[in-house]
Enzyme design. Structure first.
Site, PDB file in Angstrom:
ATOM      1  CD  GLN A 117      29.306 -15.149 -32.859  1.00 24.40           C
ATOM      2  OE1 GLN A 117      29.122 -15.224 -31.650  1.00 24.40           O
ATOM      3  NE2 GLN A 117      28.990 -16.150 -33.674  1.00 24.40           N
ATOM      4  CD  GLU A 162      27.025 -21.592 -35.030  1.00 29.82           C
ATOM      5  OE1 GLU A 162      26.898 -20.353 -34.925  1.00 29.82           O
ATOM      6  OE2 GLU A 162      27.248 -22.362 -34.065  1.00 29.82           O
ATOM      7  N   GLY A 202      18.638 -21.456 -34.073  1.00 27.03           N
ATOM      8  CA  GLY A 202      18.230 -22.666 -33.370  1.00 27.03           C
ATOM      9  C   GLY A 202      16.881 -22.548 -32.699  1.00 27.03           C
ATOM     10  CG  ASP A 253      28.366 -26.528 -28.035  1.00 25.53           C
ATOM     11  OD1 ASP A 253      28.725 -25.715 -27.160  1.00 25.53           O
ATOM     12  OD2 ASP A 253      29.160 -27.052 -28.836  1.00 25.53           O
ATOM     13  CB  SER A 254      24.100 -21.788 -26.598  1.00 30.23           C
ATOM     14  OG  SER A 254      23.967 -21.773 -25.182  1.00 30.23           O
ATOM     15  CB  THR A 255      27.460 -17.903 -26.211  1.00 33.08           C
ATOM     16  OG1 THR A 255      26.154 -17.431 -26.594  1.00 33.08           O
ATOM     17  CG2 THR A 255      28.330 -17.982 -27.460  1.00 33.08           C
ATOM     18  CG  ASP A 256      29.081 -17.942 -21.025  1.00 32.65           C
ATOM     19  OD1 ASP A 256      29.286 -19.151 -21.219  1.00 32.65           O
ATOM     20  OD2 ASP A 256      29.988 -17.122 -20.803  1.00 32.65           O
ATOM     21  N   PRO A 259      22.524 -12.465 -25.851  1.00 34.59           N
ATOM     22  CG  PRO A 259      23.727 -11.830 -27.737  1.00 34.59           C
ATOM     23  CD  PRO A 259      23.836 -11.945 -26.255  1.00 34.59           C
TER      24      PRO A 259
END
EC number: 2.5.1.16
Length: 278
Positions: A29, A104, A136, A153-156, A160
């Site tokens: 990213q 992570e 993960g 605790d991920s992105t939206d 992905p």
């Protein structure tokens, strides 16, 4: 100069920017760090706000402490994502914790966060902490040890990260929880990711013994922000250990007002409970 994160339907969250401090493309990213006018540093991944330095606790505290205080004895904790270190920091505030593993996928997020943010406040160096660089989803599938608490605790819940909100993922997570276990995930903007929230809630309900939902106002996000909690066993998420809560120094989440977490817009509550259709 300004930075805007655009959400669906033309809704944006904007910050005035003093300067861009850093930008790179990792294997996964685009990573950017900005200095804002009023909120300190801003971490952006693939164009989406991850946190602002002054106010990041408004996300990390409700993600961590309600589930940690609801579990009777959280000794082993698994964090999926959270490369900035904020979630790990909050988990390690709990004296019951003997081991916290953070998985992570992007090592560069961890390294850049250490250099530019430092919000872990020493958590990465805590002897109870273990940082694993890896996927993960695959980690959960192959995990041999059991955990008391799992924090996603991920992105939206789009793009992905979508597989982190799938029924398959929740089934694997359920298996690696102890007989009395609890999982929490952030699940997007209540108003702007409503469909994604409903999908994740449905997937979680098909796996966990009980599922709770709540919302919290998060600085830098299109708030209110939603969270989903899956229970394995008999844990009552509406009750928390106030003795342990008194040991914590918190800024945003108030354990004495735990019940206020469950305030949700009426139409969203009816959607979640199947009383209303989109």
């Amino acid at each position: 100069m300004h930075f805007i994160e655009w959400y669906p339907r033309g809704y944006g969250v904007a910050f005035k920017i003093k300067e861009k401090l850093f930008e790179t493309q990792s294997s996964y990213q685009r990573i950017e760090i900005y200095e804002t006018e009023g909120f300190g540093k801003l971490l952006v991944l693939e164009g989406t706000v991850q946190l602002v330095e002054q106010g990041e606790e408004s996300y990390h505290e409700p993600l961590v402490h309600p589930v940690m205080l609801a579990h009777p004895n959280p000794r082993k904790v698994l964090i999926i994502g959270g490369g900035d270190g904020g979630t790990l920091r909050e988990v390690l505030k709990h004296k019951t914790v003997e081991k916290a593993i953070m998985v992570e996928i992007d090592e560069m997020v961890v390294e850049i966060s250490k250099i530019y943010l430092g919000i872990d406040r020493g958590a990465f160096d805590d002897p109870r902490a273990e940082v694993v660089i890896g996927d993960g989803v695959e980690y959960i599938k192959r995990a041999e040890e059991k955990f008391d608490v799992i924090i996603i605790d991920s992105t939206d819940p789009v793009g992905p990260a979508k597989q982190l909100f799938s029924e398959e993922f929740y089934r694997h997570a359920y298996e690696v929880l102890n007989s009395e276990g609890i999982l929490i995930t952030q699940s997007g903007s209540v108003y702007l990711f409503t469909n994604e929230l409903l999908d994740a809630y449905s997937a979680m309900k098909s796996v966990f013994d009980r599922v709770y939902y709540f919302s919290f106002p998060v600085i830098g996000y299109a708030s209110p922000w939603s969270f989903l909690v899956g229970i394995k066993g008999s844990i009552d998420f509406e009750k928390i250990d106030m003795n342990r809560a008194k040991e914590l120094e918190l800024v945003y989440y108030d354990p004495e007002r735990h019940e206020t977490l469950f305030q949700m817009p009426k139409y969203v509550k009816e959607l979640l409970e199947g009383k209303l259709k989109l």
